[in-house]
Design a protein around this motif. Structure first.
Motif, PDB file in Angstrom:
ATOM      1  N   MET A  90      -0.553  -4.099  14.793  1.00 10.46           N
ATOM      2  CA  MET A  90      -0.349  -4.627  13.503  1.00 10.46           C
ATOM      3  C   MET A  90       0.317  -3.419  12.574  1.00 10.46           C
ATOM      4  O   MET A  90      -0.257  -2.406  12.698  1.00 10.46           O
ATOM      5  CB  MET A  90      -1.716  -5.008  12.822  1.00 10.46           C
ATOM      6  CG  MET A  90      -1.769  -5.424  11.451  1.00 10.46           C
ATOM      7  SD  MET A  90      -3.109  -5.675  10.716  1.00 10.46           S
ATOM      8  CE  MET A  90      -3.927  -7.301  11.397  1.00 10.46           C
ATOM      9  N   LEU A  91       0.986  -3.884  11.818  1.00 15.31           N
ATOM     10  CA  LEU A  91       1.772  -2.841  11.046  1.00 15.31           C
ATOM     11  C   LEU A  91       1.216  -3.140   9.616  1.00 15.31           C
ATOM     12  O   LEU A  91       1.577  -4.166   8.855  1.00 15.31           O
ATOM     13  CB  LEU A  91       3.427  -2.943  10.964  1.00 15.31           C
ATOM     14  CG  LEU A  91       3.958  -2.075   9.996  1.00 15.31           C
ATOM     15  CD1 LEU A  91       3.858  -0.804  10.211  1.00 15.31           C
ATOM     16  CD2 LEU A  91       5.482  -2.539   9.885  1.00 15.31           C
ATOM     17  N   ILE A  92       0.839  -1.749   8.983  1.00 14.99           N
ATOM     18  CA  ILE A  92       0.338  -1.945   7.519  1.00 14.99           C
ATOM     19  C   ILE A  92       1.328  -1.203   6.661  1.00 14.99           C
ATOM     20  O   ILE A  92       1.822  -0.025   7.200  1.00 14.99           O
ATOM     21  CB  ILE A  92      -0.969  -1.312   7.370  1.00 14.99           C
ATOM     22  CG1 ILE A  92      -1.960  -2.406   8.335  1.00 14.99           C
ATOM     23  CG2 ILE A  92      -1.388  -1.345   6.142  1.00 14.99           C
ATOM     24  CD1 ILE A  92      -3.364  -1.905   8.170  1.00 14.99           C
ATOM     25  N   VAL A  93       1.864  -1.818   5.741  1.00 14.98           N
ATOM     26  CA  VAL A  93       2.756  -1.141   4.900  1.00 14.98           C
ATOM     27  C   VAL A  93       2.261  -0.712   3.437  1.00 14.98           C
ATOM     28  O   VAL A  93       1.504  -1.667   2.848  1.00 14.98           O
ATOM     29  CB  VAL A  93       4.214  -2.031   4.568  1.00 14.98           C
ATOM     30  CG1 VAL A  93       4.969  -1.420   3.598  1.00 14.98           C
ATOM     31  CG2 VAL A  93       4.886  -2.168   5.717  1.00 14.98           C
ATOM     32  N   ILE A  94       2.241   0.284   3.016  1.00 20.34           N
ATOM     33  CA  ILE A  94       1.714   1.074   1.848  1.00 20.34           C
ATOM     34  C   ILE A  94       2.509   1.317   1.058  1.00 20.34           C
ATOM     35  O   ILE A  94       3.234   2.358   1.368  1.00 20.34           O
ATOM     36  CB  ILE A  94       0.438   1.859   1.939  1.00 20.34           C
ATOM     37  CG1 ILE A  94      -0.553   1.481   3.141  1.00 20.34           C
ATOM     38  CG2 ILE A  94      -0.037   2.503   0.614  1.00 20.34           C
ATOM     39  CD1 ILE A  94      -1.319   2.708   3.492  1.00 20.34           C
ATOM     40  N   SER A  95       2.964   0.499   0.016  1.00 18.13           N
ATOM     41  CA  SER A  95       4.088   0.847  -1.061  1.00 18.13           C
ATOM     42  C   SER A  95       3.763   1.593  -2.172  1.00 18.13           C
ATOM     43  O   SER A  95       4.830   1.717  -3.186  1.00 18.13           O
ATOM     44  CB  SER A  95       4.914  -0.634  -1.112  1.00 18.13           C
ATOM     45  OG  SER A  95       4.040  -1.624  -1.909  1.00 18.13           O
ATOM     46  N   GLY A 151       6.582   5.342  -3.124  1.00 15.43           N
ATOM     47  CA  GLY A 151       7.687   4.992  -4.063  1.00 15.43           C
ATOM     48  C   GLY A 151       8.469   3.797  -3.553  1.00 15.43           C
ATOM     49  O   GLY A 151       9.380   3.295  -4.244  1.00 15.43           O
ATOM     50  N   LEU A 152       8.004   3.135  -2.704  1.00 19.54           N
ATOM     51  CA  LEU A 152       8.669   1.750  -1.850  1.00 19.54           C
ATOM     52  C   LEU A 152       8.791   0.693  -2.916  1.00 19.54           C
ATOM     53  O   LEU A 152       9.600   0.169  -3.082  1.00 19.54           O
ATOM     54  CB  LEU A 152       8.252   1.279  -0.888  1.00 19.54           C
ATOM     55  CG  LEU A 152       8.812   0.108  -0.028  1.00 19.54           C
ATOM     56  CD1 LEU A 152      10.218   0.501   0.215  1.00 19.54           C
ATOM     57  CD2 LEU A 152       7.917  -0.160   1.274  1.00 19.54           C
ATOM     58  N   ALA A 153       7.388   0.534  -3.798  1.00 18.71           N
ATOM     59  CA  ALA A 153       7.591  -0.486  -4.770  1.00 18.71           C
ATOM     60  C   ALA A 153       8.369  -0.448  -5.791  1.00 18.71           C
ATOM     61  O   ALA A 153       8.839  -1.428  -6.395  1.00 18.71           O
ATOM     62  CB  ALA A 153       6.079  -0.639  -5.366  1.00 18.71           C
ATOM     63  N   GLU A 154       8.774   0.650  -6.266  1.00 18.24           N
ATOM     64  CA  GLU A 154       9.875   0.813  -7.430  1.00 18.24           C
ATOM     65  C   GLU A 154      11.274   0.991  -6.767  1.00 18.24           C
ATOM     66  O   GLU A 154      12.234   0.924  -7.555  1.00 18.24           O
ATOM     67  CB  GLU A 154       9.568   2.117  -8.200  1.00 18.24           C
ATOM     68  CG  GLU A 154       8.097   2.126  -8.878  1.00 18.24           C
ATOM     69  CD  GLU A 154       7.815   3.294  -9.573  1.00 18.24           C
ATOM     70  OE1 GLU A 154       8.919   4.061  -9.900  1.00 18.24           O
ATOM     71  OE2 GLU A 154       6.688   3.329  -9.954  1.00 18.24           O
ATOM     72  N   SER A 155      11.385   1.142  -5.458  1.00 15.29           N
ATOM     73  CA  SER A 155      12.808   1.042  -4.831  1.00 15.29           C
ATOM     74  C   SER A 155      13.329  -0.169  -4.781  1.00 15.29           C
ATOM     75  O   SER A 155      12.781  -1.200  -4.592  1.00 15.29           O
ATOM     76  CB  SER A 155      12.584   1.793  -3.490  1.00 15.29           C
ATOM     77  OG  SER A 155      13.975   1.793  -2.812  1.00 15.29           O
ATOM     78  N   ARG A 156      14.582  -0.065  -5.055  1.00 15.13           N
ATOM     79  CA  ARG A 156      15.394  -1.499  -4.903  1.00 15.13           C
ATOM     80  C   ARG A 156      16.223  -1.553  -3.683  1.00 15.13           C
ATOM     81  O   ARG A 156      16.711  -2.481  -3.465  1.00 15.13           O
ATOM     82  CB  ARG A 156      16.584  -1.322  -6.074  1.00 15.13           C
ATOM     83  CG  ARG A 156      16.086  -1.348  -7.221  1.00 15.13           C
ATOM     84  CD  ARG A 156      15.712  -2.868  -7.829  1.00 15.13           C
ATOM     85  NE  ARG A 156      15.311  -2.889  -8.941  1.00 15.13           N
ATOM     86  CZ  ARG A 156      14.603  -4.004  -9.693  1.00 15.13           C
ATOM     87  NH1 ARG A 156      14.530  -5.056  -9.008  1.00 15.13           N
ATOM     88  NH2 ARG A 156      14.074  -4.055 -10.971  1.00 15.13           N
ATOM     89  N   GLU A 191      -0.812   0.962  12.930  1.00 13.65           N
ATOM     90  CA  GLU A 191       0.428   1.556  12.605  1.00 13.65           C
ATOM     91  C   GLU A 191       0.681   1.474  11.152  1.00 13.65           C
ATOM     92  O   GLU A 191       0.500   0.452  10.634  1.00 13.65           O
ATOM     93  CB  GLU A 191       1.447   0.707  13.387  1.00 13.65           C
ATOM     94  CG  GLU A 191       2.913   1.407  12.979  1.00 13.65           C
ATOM     95  CD  GLU A 191       4.063   0.663  13.744  1.00 13.65           C
ATOM     96  OE1 GLU A 191       5.131   1.057  13.623  1.00 13.65           O
ATOM     97  OE2 GLU A 191       3.668  -0.454  14.573  1.00 13.65           O
ATOM     98  N   VAL A 192       0.930   2.582  10.619  1.00 13.81           N
ATOM     99  CA  VAL A 192       0.779   2.752   9.030  1.00 13.81           C
ATOM    100  C   VAL A 192       2.229   3.324   8.518  1.00 13.81           C
ATOM    101  O   VAL A 192       2.499   4.148   9.153  1.00 13.81           O
ATOM    102  CB  VAL A 192      -0.102   3.645   8.613  1.00 13.81           C
ATOM    103  CG1 VAL A 192      -0.174   3.415   6.811  1.00 13.81           C
ATOM    104  CG2 VAL A 192      -1.585   2.632   8.882  1.00 13.81           C
ATOM    105  N   ARG A 193       2.907   2.660   7.696  1.00 13.33           N
ATOM    106  CA  ARG A 193       4.055   3.098   6.903  1.00 13.33           C
ATOM    107  C   ARG A 193       3.590   3.411   5.557  1.00 13.33           C
ATOM    108  O   ARG A 193       3.346   2.489   4.825  1.00 13.33           O
ATOM    109  CB  ARG A 193       5.247   2.269   7.066  1.00 13.33           C
ATOM    110  CG  ARG A 193       5.500   1.805   8.373  1.00 13.33           C
ATOM    111  CD  ARG A 193       6.538   2.934   9.036  1.00 13.33           C
ATOM    112  NE  ARG A 193       6.663   2.771  10.436  1.00 13.33           N
ATOM    113  CZ  ARG A 193       7.467   1.849  11.208  1.00 13.33           C
ATOM    114  NH1 ARG A 193       8.488   1.401  10.515  1.00 13.33           N
ATOM    115  NH2 ARG A 193       7.436   1.790  12.500  1.00 13.33           N
ATOM    116  N   TYR A 194       3.640   4.729   5.123  1.00 14.31           N
ATOM    117  CA  TYR A 194       3.288   5.097   3.826  1.00 14.31           C
ATOM    118  C   TYR A 194       4.238   5.642   2.988  1.00 14.31           C
ATOM    119  O   TYR A 194       4.906   6.554   3.231  1.00 14.31           O
ATOM    120  CB  TYR A 194       2.003   5.907   3.879  1.00 14.31           C
ATOM    121  CG  TYR A 194       1.533   6.441   2.740  1.00 14.31           C
ATOM    122  CD1 TYR A 194       1.135   5.734   1.460  1.00 14.31           C
ATOM    123  CD2 TYR A 194       1.324   7.931   2.230  1.00 14.31           C
ATOM    124  CE1 TYR A 194       0.631   6.018   0.368  1.00 14.31           C
ATOM    125  CE2 TYR A 194       0.700   8.310   0.907  1.00 14.31           C
ATOM    126  CZ  TYR A 194       0.443   7.574  -0.010  1.00 14.31           C
ATOM    127  OH  TYR A 194       0.012   7.846  -1.148  1.00 14.31           O
TER     128      TYR A 194
END
Length: 53
Positions: free
Chosen positions: A1-6, A28-33, A22-25
């Motif tokens: 399972m992949l968890i994305v923390i934005s 700044g992702l939430a503010e990225s376009r 599996e974590v992608r942290y």
């Protein structure tokens, strides 16, 4: 399972998740376009029906 923390999350909490998933942290992702590189377009029922016609 992949968890994305934005957005910001305490590092100990992120580390605890990494022990089990599996974590992608990227805080700044939430503010990225920029588009999500892992996103894949999936056909909807209506587009599949149209393609079959």
């Amino acid at each position: 399972m992949l968890i994305v923390i934005s957005e910001f999350m305490d590092e100990p909490a992120v580390q605890a998740l990494r022990e089990r998933f599996e974590v992608r942290y990227d805080p700044g992702l939430a503010e990225s376009r920029a588009p999500c590189s892992r996103r894949r377009a999936r056909p909807t029922r209506s587009s599949s029906a149209t393609a079959a016609a």
